[in-house]
Scaffold this active site. Structure first.
Site, PDB file in Angstrom:
ATOM      1  N   GLY A 262       0.827  -1.195   0.000  1.00  0.00           N
ATOM      2  CA  GLY A 262       0.000   0.000   0.000  1.00  0.00           C
ATOM      3  C   GLY A 262       0.865   1.250   0.000  1.00  0.00           C
ATOM      4  O   GLY A 262       2.101   1.189  -0.053  1.00  0.00           O
ATOM      5  N   ILE A 263       0.224   2.412   0.079  1.00  0.00           N
ATOM      6  CA  ILE A 263       0.937   3.683   0.075  1.00  0.00           C
ATOM      7  C   ILE A 263       1.538   3.937   1.454  1.00  0.00           C
ATOM      8  O   ILE A 263       0.903   3.701   2.469  1.00  0.00           O
ATOM      9  CB  ILE A 263      -0.020   4.828  -0.305  1.00  0.00           C
ATOM     10  CG1 ILE A 263      -0.516   4.641  -1.738  1.00  0.00           C
ATOM     11  CG2 ILE A 263       0.650   6.186  -0.148  1.00  0.00           C
ATOM     12  CD1 ILE A 263      -1.575   5.627  -2.149  1.00  0.00           C
ATOM     13  N   GLY A 264       2.772   4.433   1.499  1.00  0.00           N
ATOM     14  CA  GLY A 264       3.324   4.852   2.777  1.00  0.00           C
ATOM     15  C   GLY A 264       4.760   4.435   2.987  1.00  0.00           C
ATOM     16  O   GLY A 264       5.348   3.650   2.227  1.00  0.00           O
ATOM     17  N   ALA A 265       5.330   4.952   4.081  1.00  0.00           N
ATOM     18  CA  ALA A 265       6.738   4.711   4.400  1.00  0.00           C
ATOM     19  C   ALA A 265       6.984   3.283   4.854  1.00  0.00           C
ATOM     20  O   ALA A 265       8.066   2.736   4.635  1.00  0.00           O
ATOM     21  CB  ALA A 265       7.183   5.701   5.477  1.00  0.00           C
ATOM     22  N   ILE A 266       5.990   2.654   5.505  1.00  0.00           N
ATOM     23  CA  ILE A 266       6.198   1.304   6.027  1.00  0.00           C
ATOM     24  C   ILE A 266       6.399   0.283   4.900  1.00  0.00           C
ATOM     25  O   ILE A 266       7.333  -0.526   4.962  1.00  0.00           O
ATOM     26  CB  ILE A 266       5.055   0.898   6.966  1.00  0.00           C
ATOM     27  CG1 ILE A 266       5.134   1.725   8.262  1.00  0.00           C
ATOM     28  CG2 ILE A 266       5.100  -0.592   7.290  1.00  0.00           C
ATOM     29  CD1 ILE A 266       3.973   1.522   9.206  1.00  0.00           C
ATOM     30  N   GLU A 285      -1.706  -2.676  -6.578  1.00  0.00           N
ATOM     31  CA  GLU A 285      -2.367  -1.554  -7.237  1.00  0.00           C
ATOM     32  C   GLU A 285      -1.399  -0.406  -7.469  1.00  0.00           C
ATOM     33  O   GLU A 285      -1.601   0.435  -8.328  1.00  0.00           O
ATOM     34  CB  GLU A 285      -3.598  -1.064  -6.465  1.00  0.00           C
ATOM     35  CG  GLU A 285      -3.313  -0.216  -5.245  1.00  0.00           C
ATOM     36  CD  GLU A 285      -3.402  -0.999  -3.969  1.00  0.00           C
ATOM     37  OE1 GLU A 285      -3.944  -0.480  -2.987  1.00  0.00           O
ATOM     38  OE2 GLU A 285      -2.925  -2.149  -3.946  1.00  0.00           O
ATOM     39  N   ILE A 360      -4.796   3.792  10.456  1.00  0.00           N
ATOM     40  CA  ILE A 360      -4.784   4.878  11.427  1.00  0.00           C
ATOM     41  C   ILE A 360      -4.812   4.349  12.859  1.00  0.00           C
ATOM     42  O   ILE A 360      -4.060   4.797  13.718  1.00  0.00           O
ATOM     43  CB  ILE A 360      -5.972   5.834  11.175  1.00  0.00           C
ATOM     44  CG1 ILE A 360      -5.784   6.540   9.823  1.00  0.00           C
ATOM     45  CG2 ILE A 360      -6.120   6.853  12.308  1.00  0.00           C
ATOM     46  CD1 ILE A 360      -6.989   7.291   9.332  1.00  0.00           C
ATOM     47  N   GLY A 383      -7.614   0.008  -1.756  1.00  0.00           N
ATOM     48  CA  GLY A 383      -7.467  -1.399  -2.118  1.00  0.00           C
ATOM     49  C   GLY A 383      -7.150  -2.301  -0.953  1.00  0.00           C
ATOM     50  O   GLY A 383      -6.828  -3.483  -1.158  1.00  0.00           O
TER      51      GLY A 383
END
Length: 490
Positions: A262-266, A285, A360, A383
């Site tokens: 997914g989106i993000g730094a992790i 995706e 979150i 997604g």
């Protein structure tokens, strides 16, 4: 009439014989008995038609928009910002009313969502990007709760009829083919059902393949505007993010696995910890710059994938120049619509499908909040559920659905002055649960991995408390007892 149609590049909006509506910059005109033998209209945007786009300025292109229209806007790194600025100015000048502007995720500013555009434009988000949060939370825009894989069906089932689509493409090649570049997602379906297509043509847009190809003959108005694409992903991971990535890489990602990030730094931090793995695949995706080094070092080979073997499959890209250069004219990259990339039945066929998504907050039963911060709308469904479920249903029984988050939120503090816990007894009032407790298998923080699948509520609470920040564990244990009427236990 036939030569005029060919010369100025009118676009057919229907396939029936006989009277057919056409559009030009002066309004609707009507031609009679247009022969399909001369001009065959196809909604497939890779089909070559006998027509040319009309090259105009952004200010000229948007004059086709009228009150009551629905406008679709391409997004992410391909957001056509120059045309959108002209659209906002035109709407205010002409005092347009009730123009619905639909998008999945846009970058840059969103001039049509400013307070002075209220009543002129009504933004509608399938996934709330940062530039629309204020507008939507103030009631000047709309959000549609929707799984990412379902978005193309809005157009295909005519639930949202599109009058005008505004996109960004690469310049046409020698055969007249442009590329949607960094974003296919739901764009291709919108284009196939759009009456008018406006394309911002940008030389910095990389050429990608798969379903990214569109022939210039489907473009009604072409606007030349070259600008660098937005840049993300240049930050070094924090110690917390690096620790989470290490836990995932060492405990949950197997050799031969297919990854979704997914989106993000992790997710990016996880990729940086996979350098010693073998034969990984990518079906996601989206992906970012962390994939590049793994491809070049031979860690990502895609050779074990059951579908699209040898290819990295994605739907949109967000990164920096390094990523855009990597995907440009790269046949290894196959861009597909989200109705394919996020289809649970496609995902479940990939070997050892490992889905890594962030959120979150998580409550002690395993409910995952990703769409809002309390009542404040923040993003959407995206997604996450598509891949969490697809990996859980993996045909080989080796899929790993992962929710990853830092144990605390450094931006907020509790009554003790300690950064607030993201693992909570109860979710905030009004919070949007994207992934239910029944979907969740693994939750990871910097303190370890909690395996929740098949666990009772008190076992789940115990596992989650053990990966919460030590400052919060005693408080969470007391809160769990109050909620469950029993002590958490393994």
């Amino acid at each position: 009439m036939a030569s005029a149609i060919n010369r100025v590049g009118f676009r057919f909006t229907g396939k029936s014989r006989g009277t057919t509506k056409l559009w030009n910059t002066f309004g609707w005109i009507r031609s009679t008995q247009v022969s399909k033998n001369y001009f065959t209209y196809s909604p497939q945007v890779s089909q070559v038609l006998d027509r040319e786009p009309k090259w105009v300025s952004a200010d000229e292109a948007v004059q086709c928009i009228k009150s009551g229209d629905t406008v679709f806007v391409g997004g992410a790194a391909s957001t056509p910002i120059e045309v959108l600025r002209s659209m906002a100015d035109y709407g205010k000048q002409k005092k347009l009313k009730n123009v619905r502007v639909c998008s999945m995720h846009t970058e840059f500013e969103s001039p049509y969502s400013e307070p002075e555009c209220e009543g002129i434009f009504r933004p509608t988000a399938f996934f709330i990007s940062a530039n629309l949060r204020k507008c939507i939370n103030e009631g000047r825009g709309d959000a549609i709760p929707l799984m990412l894989h379902d978005i193309p069906y809005l157009f295909e089932r005519k639930l949202i009829p599109v009058d005008v689509s505004i996109i960004t493409v690469s310049p046409p090649d020698n055969h007249g083919f442009c590329s949607l570049g960094t974003s296919v997602d739901c764009i291709r379906s919108a284009l196939s059902h759009s009456k008018v297509i406006i394309a911002q043509v940008n030389k910095y847009m990389p050429r990608t393949f798969g379903e990214a190809i569109i022939h210039q003959s489907h473009i009604d108005f072409a606007v030349k505007h070259d600008r660098e694409l937005p840049s993300h992903g240049d930050k070094e991971p924090t110690p917390t993010e690096s620790a989470i990535g290490k836990h995932i890489a060492e405990n949950l990602v197997e050799d031969g696995a297919t990854l979704q990030m997914g989106i993000g730094a992790i997710p990016d931090a996880t990729l940086s910890c996979l350098k010693d793995h073998k034969d990984l695949g990518i079906h996601s995706e989206m992906f970012s710059i962390g994939v590049i080094d793994l491809v070049r070092s031979g860690v990502v080979t895609n050779q074990n994938k059951k579908l699209d073997r040898g290819l990295i499959v994605s739907s949109f890209l967000v990164g920096n120049k390094k990523l855009y250069d990597f995907v440009d004219n790269n046949p290894l990259i196959c861009m597909r619509q989200v109705s394919y990339t996020n289809n649970v039945h496609v995902i479940s066929q990939q070997p050892k499908m490992t889905a890594i998504n962030s959120c979150i907050e998580v409550d002690l039963t395993g409910q995952v909040v990703s769409g809002s911060i309390g009542k404040r709308l923040y993003s959407g469904y995206g997604g996450q559920v598509d891949f969490i479920r697809g990996s859980a249903e993996g045909f080989d029984g080796k899929g790993k659905p992962i929710i990853a988050l830092g144990s605390t939120n450094p931006k907020t503090k509790d009554e003790r002055g300690v950064p607030s816990s993201k693992i909570v007894p109860l979710i905030k009032e009004g919070a949007t649960v994207v992934t239910t407790s029944a979907h969740v298998h693994y939750v990871v923080t910097e303190f370890g991995v909690a395996s929740l699948f098949g666990k009772s509520l008190r076992q789940r609470a115990h596992a989650l408390i053990n990966i919460a920040h030590p400052e919060h564990r005693e408080w969470l244990e007391k809160a769990a007892f109050e909620r469950l009427k029993t002590m958490p236990c393994a």
